[in-house]
Scaffold this motif. Structure first.
Motif, short mmCIF file in Angstrom:
data_model
loop_
_atom_site.label_atom_id
_atom_site.label_comp_id
_atom_site.label_asym_id
_atom_site.label_seq_id
_atom_site.Cartn_x
_atom_site.Cartn_y
_atom_site.Cartn_z
N GLY A 119 128.87 -25.60 20.60
CA GLY A 119 129.90 -24.40 20.09
C GLY A 119 129.08 -23.37 19.63
N ARG A 120 129.73 -22.09 19.29
CA ARG A 120 129.07 -20.98 18.86
C ARG A 120 128.36 -21.01 17.82
N ARG A 121 127.31 -20.23 17.32
CA ARG A 121 126.71 -20.45 16.39
C ARG A 121 127.44 -19.33 15.31
N LYS A 122 127.40 -19.64 14.31
CA LYS A 122 127.93 -18.54 13.04
C LYS A 122 126.74 -18.06 12.64
N VAL A 123 126.51 -16.88 13.25
CA VAL A 123 125.33 -16.14 12.69
C VAL A 123 125.43 -15.16 11.89
N PRO A 124 124.78 -15.23 10.75
CA PRO A 124 124.84 -14.09 9.68
C PRO A 124 124.22 -12.93 10.08
N ALA A 125 125.03 -11.63 9.94
CA ALA A 125 124.60 -10.42 10.43
C ALA A 125 123.27 -9.87 9.36
N GLU A 126 122.58 -9.35 10.02
CA GLU A 126 121.46 -8.92 8.99
C GLU A 126 121.74 -7.42 8.52
N GLY A 127 122.76 -6.93 8.97
CA GLY A 127 122.96 -5.70 8.64
C GLY A 127 124.17 -5.35 8.78
N ALA A 128 124.87 -4.12 8.63
CA ALA A 128 126.26 -3.97 8.72
C ALA A 128 126.11 -3.16 10.00
N GLU A 129 127.43 -3.12 10.83
CA GLU A 129 127.56 -2.41 12.14
C GLU A 129 127.26 -0.61 12.02
N GLY A 130 126.55 -0.57 13.11
CA GLY A 130 126.34 0.98 12.94
C GLY A 130 125.07 1.27 12.23
N VAL A 132 120.94 0.96 10.90
CA VAL A 132 119.63 1.17 11.50
C VAL A 132 119.26 -0.17 12.27
N LEU A 133 119.08 0.14 13.69
CA LEU A 133 118.74 -0.94 14.61
C LEU A 133 117.26 -1.17 14.60
N PRO A 134 116.87 -2.37 14.45
CA PRO A 134 115.60 -2.82 14.77
C PRO A 134 115.03 -2.77 16.13
N LEU A 135 114.47 -1.55 16.58
CA LEU A 135 114.25 -1.19 17.91
C LEU A 135 113.35 -2.23 18.27
#
Length: 290
Positions: A119-130, A132-135
């Motif tokens: 099944g799909r993993r429920k991965v906690p987001a590290e930041g809000a959408e939109g 700063v992206l960890p480039l």
């Protein structure tokens, strides 16, 4: 040979249907279909699969974009890194013996099937959408996932979706929609790498692509009417069986039967675990991760 081609075209609809129903995973069957049914050389089959996967994903992107589920900035950054990795993977794959490629592809099938069954993993987001992206992380992950895609011809959606959720902070619907953009970009880049060493029958590839796209569109219409979890697990077991069969076919004697024996032992253990219940030590592995 004509019967084989007709059968391959019919099965292309089934693969597309699986893609539309499950949002991924179906493309993992395209390489075995083109190799063992259509009679393509493994390297040609992988190159053709990259085109089919790329075209099917590209069509699906627009449907998800209309629903607002594509994050273009995140997808383009991840996809650009994936394109570089996929191109290098395609260059390498065109020079690797077909047997080794099929063994690598079979291992990818097994990995994909395990992910679908759990099944799909429920991965906690590290930041809000939109945010700063960890480039740096996005570029490194994109290169790695792209290299796998370019080498073995699989879309790698089961790798891209969790990466987008972790690195881009995307919710599941946005991660799925954005992953299609990434998959399309790196599939076409991998194809470019392969085309430096292989040539394709574009009439056959075009027909397979058209039928796979049609199947995916029809499958998308059925998603709300069929239980996704049951379909995903059932298809996952089917992909697992196919991966074991490919390994048994490609591994040299006397190792060919080994995957089938191992799979039978694992299946027996899982069955016993189901009978035992929560006291079985395999229960944490069989349940979806949260």
């Amino acid at each position: 040979m004509e019967f084989q081609i007709v059968l391959a075209l019919c099965l292309a609809v089934v693969v597309g249907l699986a893609l539309g129903l499950l949002g991924g995973g179906g493309s993992i069957l395209m390489v075995p279909l083109l190799t063992y049914v259509a009679g393509m050389d493994p390297r040609e089959a992988i190159a053709a699969s990259l085109f089919v996967v790329g075209a099917t994903s590209l069509v699906s992107v627009f449907a998800h974009a209309r629903a607002g589920n594509v994050r273009w900035r995140t997808g383009l950054v991840f996809g650009a890194a994936g394109m570089a990795g996929a191109f290098l993977g395609g260059l390498a794959g065109g020079r690797i013996p077909g047997t080794l490629l099929m063994i690598a592809f079979a291992l990818m099938m097994v990995a994909t099937s395990v992910t679908m069954i759990r099944g799909r993993r429920k991965v906690p987001a590290e930041g809000a959408e939109g945010g700063v992206l960890p480039l740096r992380r996005i570029v490194l992950d994109g290169l790695a996932v792209g290299a796998v895609t370019g080498l073995v011809g699989a879309g790698g959606g089961f790798l891209v979706v969790p990466a987008l959720m972790l690195l881009g902070g995307l919710a599941m619907p946005a991660a799925v929609g954005t992953s299609l953009l990434v998959i399309a970009m790196k599939s076409f880049a991998g194809l470019t790498g392969y085309l430096t060493t292989v040539s394709l029958d574009w009439s056959l590839v075009g027909a397979v692509t058209a039928l796979a796209v049609a199947g995916s569109l029809f499958g998308a219409l059925l998603t709300s009417r069929l239980p996704e979890a049951v379909l995903r697990k059932g298809f996952g077991f089917f992909v697992l069986v196919m991966g074991v069969l490919v390994l048994a076919q490609e591994l040299p004697a006397p190792y060919g039967p080994v995957p089938a024996v191992v799979a039978a032992v694992v299946a027996a253990l899982v069955l016993m675990c189901r009978l035992i219940g929560d006291h079985c030590p395999l229960v944490p592995f069989l349940r979806p991760q949260t």
